[in-house]
Design a protein around this motif. Structure first.
Motif, mmCIF file in Angstrom:
data_model
loop_
_atom_site.group_PDB
_atom_site.id
_atom_site.type_symbol
_atom_site.label_atom_id
_atom_site.label_comp_id
_atom_site.label_asym_id
_atom_site.label_seq_id
_atom_site.Cartn_x
_atom_site.Cartn_y
_atom_site.Cartn_z
ATOM 1 N N LEU A 37 14.460 -50.417 19.878
ATOM 2 C CA LEU A 37 15.236 -49.185 19.805
ATOM 3 C C LEU A 37 15.202 -48.398 21.118
ATOM 4 O O LEU A 37 16.233 -47.855 21.539
ATOM 5 N N PHE A 38 14.029 -48.312 21.753
ATOM 6 C CA PHE A 38 13.869 -47.401 22.883
ATOM 7 C C PHE A 38 13.419 -48.055 24.189
ATOM 8 O O PHE A 38 13.427 -47.377 25.223
ATOM 9 N N GLY A 39 13.045 -49.323 24.159
ATOM 10 C CA GLY A 39 12.516 -49.976 25.355
ATOM 11 C C GLY A 39 13.592 -50.503 26.284
ATOM 12 O O GLY A 39 13.510 -51.633 26.772
ATOM 13 N N LYS A 40 14.600 -49.693 26.540
ATOM 14 C CA LYS A 40 15.703 -50.107 27.406
ATOM 15 C C LYS A 40 16.305 -48.870 28.050
ATOM 16 O O LYS A 40 16.132 -47.750 27.580
ATOM 17 N N ARG A 41 17.013 -49.094 29.127
ATOM 18 C CA ARG A 41 17.719 -48.010 29.802
ATOM 19 C C ARG A 41 19.111 -47.834 29.216
ATOM 20 O O ARG A 41 19.648 -48.724 28.550
ATOM 21 N N CYS A 42 19.669 -46.679 29.473
ATOM 22 C CA CYS A 42 21.065 -46.415 29.147
ATOM 23 C C CYS A 42 21.746 -45.988 30.441
ATOM 24 O O CYS A 42 21.739 -44.807 30.793
ATOM 25 N N ASP A 43 22.288 -46.957 31.175
ATOM 26 C CA ASP A 43 22.875 -46.684 32.484
ATOM 27 C C ASP A 43 24.375 -46.420 32.423
ATOM 28 O O ASP A 43 24.909 -45.655 33.208
ATOM 29 N N LYS A 44 25.051 -47.108 31.513
ATOM 30 C CA LYS A 44 26.503 -46.989 31.457
ATOM 31 C C LYS A 44 26.943 -46.644 30.033
ATOM 32 O O LYS A 44 26.414 -47.181 29.074
ATOM 33 N N THR A 45 27.909 -45.764 29.930
ATOM 34 C CA THR A 45 28.457 -45.402 28.630
ATOM 35 C C THR A 45 29.970 -45.397 28.718
ATOM 36 O O THR A 45 30.552 -45.255 29.798
ATOM 37 N N GLU A 46 30.610 -45.558 27.590
ATOM 38 C CA GLU A 46 32.066 -45.589 27.564
ATOM 39 C C GLU A 46 32.649 -44.192 27.772
ATOM 40 O O GLU A 46 32.092 -43.196 27.340
ATOM 41 N N ALA A 47 33.793 -44.166 28.436
ATOM 42 C CA ALA A 47 34.565 -42.930 28.626
ATOM 43 C C ALA A 47 33.737 -41.810 29.236
ATOM 44 O O ALA A 47 33.905 -40.641 28.902
ATOM 45 N N ILE A 48 32.837 -42.168 30.142
ATOM 46 C CA ILE A 48 31.992 -41.150 30.763
ATOM 47 C C ILE A 48 32.822 -40.329 31.744
ATOM 48 O O ILE A 48 33.684 -40.852 32.450
ATOM 49 N N LEU A 49 32.596 -39.040 31.748
ATOM 50 C CA LEU A 49 33.287 -38.150 32.667
ATOM 51 C C LEU A 49 32.454 -37.958 33.930
ATOM 52 O O LEU A 49 31.247 -38.165 33.935
ATOM 53 N N THR A 50 33.111 -37.563 35.003
ATOM 54 C CA THR A 50 32.422 -37.257 36.254
ATOM 55 C C THR A 50 32.930 -35.927 36.778
ATOM 56 O O THR A 50 33.924 -35.376 36.285
ATOM 57 N N ALA A 51 32.239 -35.415 37.799
ATOM 58 C CA ALA A 51 32.633 -34.127 38.368
ATOM 59 C C ALA A 51 34.059 -34.172 38.914
ATOM 60 O O ALA A 51 34.751 -33.141 38.950
ATOM 61 N N SER A 52 34.522 -35.347 39.317
ATOM 62 C CA SER A 52 35.884 -35.459 39.854
ATOM 63 C C SER A 52 36.950 -35.173 38.803
ATOM 64 O O SER A 52 38.101 -34.875 39.140
ATOM 65 N N ASP A 53 36.577 -35.265 37.507
ATOM 66 C CA ASP A 53 37.520 -34.943 36.439
ATOM 67 C C ASP A 53 37.721 -33.435 36.288
ATOM 68 O O ASP A 53 38.625 -32.997 35.560
ATOM 69 N N TYR A 54 36.868 -32.667 36.952
ATOM 70 C CA TYR A 54 36.956 -31.201 36.865
ATOM 71 C C TYR A 54 36.935 -30.629 38.286
ATOM 72 O O TYR A 54 35.912 -30.107 38.739
#
Length: 257
Positions: A37-54
């Protein structure tokens, strides 16, 4: 004498077998489940926003130490509407990073607030080999809050907390460390990490999943020490300030009950 010796040897073997089946194997199975459940990283997610979107927001990055890792933190200001009246700390849920909350960060920034978002250990741009466990949310929120309270820039301002899901629990549980923010919002949170782990364990393994709870408590106590026992309700009661708790009755991840 031989019979007595054989009887004692048999008793020792039975005790060891019982210890293996009642302690060693359940603990090992629970540890493997916890690591899954927890022994891994979460580096990428779907539909992630960035500062460039704002483009109307100014973004400044900084680091905060939490244990042996450095957390990636980001300050956002609406360059036209920022009044600097308070700073809002936005804390993300599991399986994502602060980038998934940029719509909420932008909302607060458009209202004139300074907004800080950060990535929990093992998530996004923060260091850490894994997310470690559910108490890691309040451990990291405590670290960021401590930094902000002692910062010349943020320390003189009212600090507001907003946390969702994993951090809905974390923002409230972090109040056990003695923080006194101006106000707190816990959205889709839970009281005890063991209750949500039990729900997920039963969902994955059936009713036998509930048998992992005592061993989860042992594992988390070993990893997090006394902070493993912190609950959201205890934090809210110790805090005594204004708290808004919001939840949806059809939440499939953190059940309403």
């Amino acid at each position: 004498m031989k019979n007595k010796k054989a009887f004692m040897q048999a008793g020792i073997v039975i005790v060891y077998i019982l210890l293996v089946w009642t302690i060693v194997i359940p603990l090992l199975v629970t540890y493997l489940l916890y690591r899954y459940l927890f022994g891994k990283r979460c580096d990428k997610t779907e539909a992630i926003l960035t500062a460039s979107d704002y483009p109307e927001l100014d973004c400044a990055a900084f680091k905060v130490e939490s244990g042996k890792n450095r957390l990636a933190c980001f300050e956002y200001r609406d360059r036209e509407k920022c009044e600097g009246k308070a700073v809002v700390l936005v804390c993300h849920g599991i399986g994502c990073s602060h980038g998934n909350y940029l719509n909420r960060i932008a909302y607060f920034a458009h209202k004139g607030y300074i907004v800080v978002g950060f990535d929990i250990t093992g998530c996004g741009d923060s260091e850490g080999e894994s997310m470690v466990g559910l108490p890691q949310s309040h451990v990291d929120i405590h670290a960021v809050l401590t930094y902000m309270e002692n910062s010349p820039e943020y320390g003189s301002l009212p600090i507001l907390l907003y946390g969702h899901s994993w951090s809905g629990f974390g923002t409230a549980a972090a109040l056990n460390y003695g923080h006194k923010p101006a106000a707190v919002v816990s959205a889709s949170g839970f009281n005890k990490e063991r209750s949500i782990v039990r729900f997920q364990a039963v969902k994955m393994c059936g009713s036998l999943g509930a048998l992992t709870l005592p061993w989860i408590a042992v594992i988390e106590r070993f990893i997090f020490g006394k902070s493993a026992k912190y609950t959201a309700v205890e934090g809210i009661n110790a805090y005594g300030g204004p708290v808004l708790i919001a939840h949806s009755k059809d939440d499939p991840t953190v059940p309403y009950d």
